[in-house]
Design a protein around this motif. Sequence first.
Motif, PDB file in Angstrom:
ATOM      1  N   LYS A 191       0.830  -1.206   0.000  1.00 27.46           N
ATOM      2  CA  LYS A 191       0.000   0.000   0.000  1.00 27.46           C
ATOM      3  C   LYS A 191       0.865   1.257   0.000  1.00 27.46           C
ATOM      4  N   THR A 215      -4.191 -10.393  -1.033  1.00 29.87           N
ATOM      5  CA  THR A 215      -5.489  -9.726  -0.981  1.00 29.87           C
ATOM      6  C   THR A 215      -5.325  -8.212  -1.036  1.00 29.87           C
ATOM      7  N   ALA A 216      -4.339  -7.695  -0.298  1.00 34.08           N
ATOM      8  CA  ALA A 216      -4.066  -6.255  -0.321  1.00 34.08           C
ATOM      9  C   ALA A 216      -3.661  -5.801  -1.718  1.00 34.08           C
ATOM     10  N   SER A 218      -4.627  -7.227  -4.526  1.00 34.48           N
ATOM     11  CA  SER A 218      -5.832  -7.291  -5.354  1.00 34.48           C
ATOM     12  C   SER A 218      -6.709  -6.067  -5.153  1.00 34.48           C
ATOM     13  N   GLU A 219      -6.776  -5.572  -3.930  1.00 37.20           N
ATOM     14  CA  GLU A 219      -7.574  -4.379  -3.642  1.00 37.20           C
ATOM     15  C   GLU A 219      -7.038  -3.151  -4.365  1.00 37.20           C
TER      16      GLU A 219
END
Length: 253
Positions: A191, A215-216, A218-219
């Motif tokens: 991020k 998952t992070a 993909s977000e």
Amino acid sequence: MDKLPDTDILQGKIIICTYPKKDPDDFFEIISQLGAEVYYLPMIEVSPSLFQLQKEIGSYHWLVFTSKNGVSAFLQEQKPTNSNKMAALGEITAAELLKNGYVADFVGSGKSGADFAEELSGTIPPGNSVLLVLGNLAPDTLQRKLSANHPVDRVNVYQTIEPENIDENLLKQIEDDAYDLLIVSSPSAIKNLYATLKRNKTGLRLISIGKTTTTAMSELGLNPLVTAAESSYKALAEATISYFKKDLKNNTL
């Protein structure tokens, strides 16, 4: 086809790690021996936080640690008692406990916090009190899952923040696409990197340490080339080698 050689499969490859340099670093030791150039561009900084327990440590049946950072920060201030059992998420966390003289009573698979929550709910007897030892950015996955059958307290013992100083030359290498792989071992790191880059964000070549980090990614609209089989730096190295083997095989067909 002949077996692809391991000794120089990474020769000359430029690999950038987004986590702070560690000692020892299993990833660096394995990858550099195969000829890769490894650089560090830490996108997180971790520091202990002041904390206070809601009750005496000996009153908890279980102390639950999800990271190496949590173990080291907690043990600087608190000493577990003989009445505490300890659970660790993954081998890295368990190894940090062992380094400090404690053997984990249960070691989770290390794949994700959600998996760990499922494993713990089947391991900790109903009604046993639990202390979750976490960082400030850890989600409430464990607390929500365990609270159904256990009294649960949470304590944040360290904080993860954006680094004050970032190597502008390495950032430019990424923006200029002058690298082979980026190694990411936490959601915060990807991020922060994504927010810091000014251009060339969408085509990042990423290796992820596990499902939570993936998952992070993909977000943010990113997809890793490979996700490590388990959350360890050794597994990160194995995932990196596997990627280059597959790439080499495809290019020689």
